[in-house]
Motif scaffolding. Structure first.
Motif, short mmCIF file in Angstrom:
data_model
loop_
_atom_site.label_atom_id
_atom_site.label_comp_id
_atom_site.label_asym_id
_atom_site.label_seq_id
_atom_site.Cartn_x
_atom_site.Cartn_y
_atom_site.Cartn_z
N ALA A 128 0.84 -1.21 0.00
CA ALA A 128 0.00 0.00 0.00
C ALA A 128 0.87 1.26 0.00
CB ALA A 128 -0.92 -0.01 1.21
N ARG A 129 1.93 1.24 0.81
CA ARG A 129 2.83 2.40 0.87
C ARG A 129 3.46 2.65 -0.50
NH1 ARG A 129 5.45 1.67 6.46
NH2 ARG A 129 4.20 3.08 7.71
N GLU A 130 3.91 1.59 -1.14
CA GLU A 130 4.61 1.74 -2.43
C GLU A 130 3.64 2.23 -3.51
OE1 GLU A 130 7.67 1.78 -2.93
OE2 GLU A 130 7.60 1.88 -5.13
N LEU A 131 2.42 1.69 -3.47
CA LEU A 131 1.40 2.11 -4.45
C LEU A 131 1.11 3.61 -4.28
CD1 LEU A 131 -1.20 -0.79 -4.32
CD2 LEU A 131 0.00 0.02 -6.38
N ALA A 132 0.91 4.01 -3.02
CA ALA A 132 0.57 5.42 -2.75
C ALA A 132 1.70 6.33 -3.25
CB ALA A 132 0.35 5.61 -1.26
N LYS A 133 2.93 5.88 -3.02
CA LYS A 133 4.09 6.69 -3.45
C LYS A 133 4.11 6.83 -4.97
CE LYS A 133 8.72 5.74 -3.20
NZ LYS A 133 9.62 4.70 -2.67
N ARG A 134 3.95 5.69 -5.67
CA ARG A 134 4.04 5.72 -7.14
C ARG A 134 2.87 6.47 -7.78
NH1 ARG A 134 6.43 -0.07 -9.24
NH2 ARG A 134 7.79 -0.46 -7.46
N LEU A 135 1.71 6.38 -7.13
CA LEU A 135 0.53 7.05 -7.69
C LEU A 135 0.40 8.49 -7.20
CD1 LEU A 135 -1.95 4.06 -7.24
CD2 LEU A 135 -1.07 4.92 -9.42
N GLY A 136 1.22 8.84 -6.23
CA GLY A 136 1.17 10.21 -5.70
C GLY A 136 -0.14 10.50 -4.97
N ILE A 137 -0.65 9.46 -4.26
CA ILE A 137 -1.91 9.66 -3.50
C ILE A 137 -1.70 9.30 -2.02
CG2 ILE A 137 -3.34 9.25 -5.55
CD1 ILE A 137 -3.95 6.45 -4.58
N GLU A 138 -2.70 9.59 -1.22
CA GLU A 138 -2.63 9.35 0.24
C GLU A 138 -2.62 7.85 0.56
OE1 GLU A 138 -2.47 13.13 1.63
OE2 GLU A 138 -2.80 11.43 2.99
N TYR A 139 -2.19 7.54 1.79
CA TYR A 139 -2.12 6.14 2.26
C TYR A 139 -2.64 6.08 3.69
CZ TYR A 139 0.28 2.49 4.89
OH TYR A 139 0.55 1.47 5.75
N LEU A 140 -3.43 5.05 4.01
CA LEU A 140 -3.94 4.92 5.39
C LEU A 140 -3.77 3.48 5.89
CD1 LEU A 140 -5.42 6.22 7.82
CD2 LEU A 140 -7.56 5.44 6.77
N ASP A 141 -3.05 3.35 7.01
CA ASP A 141 -2.83 2.04 7.65
C ASP A 141 -3.83 1.92 8.80
OD1 ASP A 141 0.02 0.72 9.60
OD2 ASP A 141 -2.02 -0.03 9.25
N THR A 142 -4.99 1.32 8.53
CA THR A 142 -6.02 1.25 9.58
C THR A 142 -5.61 0.31 10.72
OG1 THR A 142 -7.23 -0.51 8.45
CG2 THR A 142 -7.86 1.77 7.95
N GLY A 143 -4.74 -0.64 10.43
CA GLY A 143 -4.26 -1.54 11.49
C GLY A 143 -3.55 -0.78 12.58
N ALA A 144 -2.82 0.25 12.20
CA ALA A 144 -2.11 1.06 13.20
C ALA A 144 -3.12 1.66 14.18
CB ALA A 144 -1.32 2.17 12.51
N MET A 145 -4.28 2.05 13.68
CA MET A 145 -5.31 2.67 14.55
C MET A 145 -5.87 1.64 15.53
SD MET A 145 -7.11 4.82 11.51
CE MET A 145 -8.02 6.07 12.36
N TYR A 146 -6.04 0.40 15.07
CA TYR A 146 -6.51 -0.65 15.99
C TYR A 146 -5.43 -1.01 17.00
CZ TYR A 146 -10.90 -1.19 13.56
OH TYR A 146 -12.16 -0.93 13.05
N ARG A 147 -4.17 -0.92 16.57
CA ARG A 147 -3.07 -1.20 17.50
C ARG A 147 -2.98 -0.10 18.57
NH1 ARG A 147 1.34 -4.56 15.77
NH2 ARG A 147 0.70 -5.87 14.01
N ILE A 148 -3.17 1.14 18.15
CA ILE A 148 -3.13 2.26 19.10
C ILE A 148 -4.22 2.10 20.16
CG2 ILE A 148 -3.52 4.77 19.34
CD1 ILE A 148 -2.33 5.01 16.45
N VAL A 149 -5.43 1.86 19.67
CA VAL A 149 -6.58 1.74 20.60
C VAL A 149 -6.44 0.48 21.45
CG1 VAL A 149 -9.08 1.34 20.70
CG2 VAL A 149 -8.17 3.14 19.23
N GLY A 150 -6.02 -0.65 20.81
CA GLY A 150 -5.90 -1.92 21.56
C GLY A 150 -4.88 -1.81 22.69
N LEU A 151 -3.72 -1.22 22.37
CA LEU A 151 -2.65 -1.08 23.37
C LEU A 151 -3.10 -0.13 24.49
CD1 LEU A 151 0.26 -1.97 23.93
CD2 LEU A 151 1.06 0.00 22.59
#
Ligand SMILES: Nc1ncnc2c1ncn2[C@@H]1O[C@H](COP(=O)(O)OP(=O)(O)O)[C@@H](O)[C@H]1O
Ligand SMILES: Nc1ccn([C@@H]2O[C@H](COP(=O)(O)OP(=O)(O)O)[C@@H](O)[C@H]2O)c(=O)n1
Length: 221
Positions: free
Chosen positions: A19-42
């Motif tokens: 996802a990160r690589e795609l966003a970089k090549r396409l010049g668009i935004e990227y969102l890692d929703t797993g990070a948000m669940y990790r933040i809330v879970g922790l």
């Protein structure tokens, strides 16, 4: 017209990397929703909240603010670091991620972030719940053994003491939890294209998805 790309799949299938690589090549935004669940879970775990107590979770989440700015996450104004990237934080994310209250809280935020822009979002329920209207939906999979090996290498590189067998057990347990939960389970969206990355390089996966994106989003890059 905005280009919406959803990448769902189990732990270690390569969602974040791709996802990160795609966003970089396409010049668009990227969102890692797993990070948000990790933040809330922790956070909920550290507050000693019972994952089954809707009331307790609601009370804590009413006092929590999560912001996403220039690819960084902030919890109550404090920037989040690698503390959410441990295997244990992934387990907490799964445990509390099964709570309807946590999902309602985070899905609302994720929809707001994804609205009115081209974006690549990755997680478990992007193509089914967060961005059901995405033009491109990828269900990225790989064998549990390959995913455990990748996660093992990744955490070792970060200098963390990890056991392959323990990671494999946790990955299989999280797969089960994520795909069997009542609300927003990890399932392939009807209109998603499945890609098995077990024997593909990152570049090969990215190229496959770029072909689909160019066709469906009419993007030139
Ligand atoms: N196709 C692939 N081949 C080899 N290694 C990969 C591949 N995709 C991802 N990886 C590596 O596997 C690890 C986990 O990838 P990640 O993108 O974090 O997966 P996910 O976000 O699905 O959990 C990372 O170290 C990443 O570099
Ligand atoms: N959209 C999402 C993203 C993650 N999650 C939960 O959060 C956990 C951690 O997600 P992650 O993407 O950071 O995990 P990895 O796939 O990187 O190991 C998952 O196992 C899910 O239980 C979810 O329920 N919904």
């Amino acid at each position: 017209m905005h280009c919406k790309i959803a990448i769902d799949g189990p732990a270690g299938s390569g969602k974040t990397t791709v996802a990160r690589e795609l966003a970089k090549r396409l010049g668009i935004e990227y969102l890692d929703t797993g990070a948000m669940y990790r933040i809330v879970g922790l956070y909920l775990h550290n507050c000693g909240v019972n994952p089954d107590s809707t009331e307790e979770i609601e009370k804590i989440l009413n006092e929590v603010s999560i912001e996403y700015k220039d690819g960084e996450y902030y919890l109550n104004g404090k920037k989040i670091g690698d503390e959410i990237r441990t295997a244990q934080a992934g387990v907490y994310a799964s445990q509390y991620g099964a709570s309807p209250v946590v999902r309602k809280f985070l899905t609302k935020l994720q929809k707001e972030i994804c609205a009115n822009r081209s974006i690549v979002a990755e997680g478990r329920d992007i193509g089914t719940v967060v961005m059901p209207d995405a033009q491109v939906k990828i269900f990225l999979v790989a064998s549990p053994e390959v995913r455990a090996k990748r996660r093992y290498e990744e955490l070792k590189m970060k200098g963390l003491e990890v056991s392959y067998d323990e990671l494999l057990r946790q990955i299989i347990e999280r797969d089960k939890l994520d795909s069997s939960r009542e609300i927003a389970p990890l399932v392939k969206a009807e209109d998603a294209i499945e890609i098995d990355s077990s024997n593909l390089s990152v570049e090969e996966v990215v190229e496959k998805i770029l072909e689909i994106v160019k066709e469906r989003c009419k993007l030139t890059r």
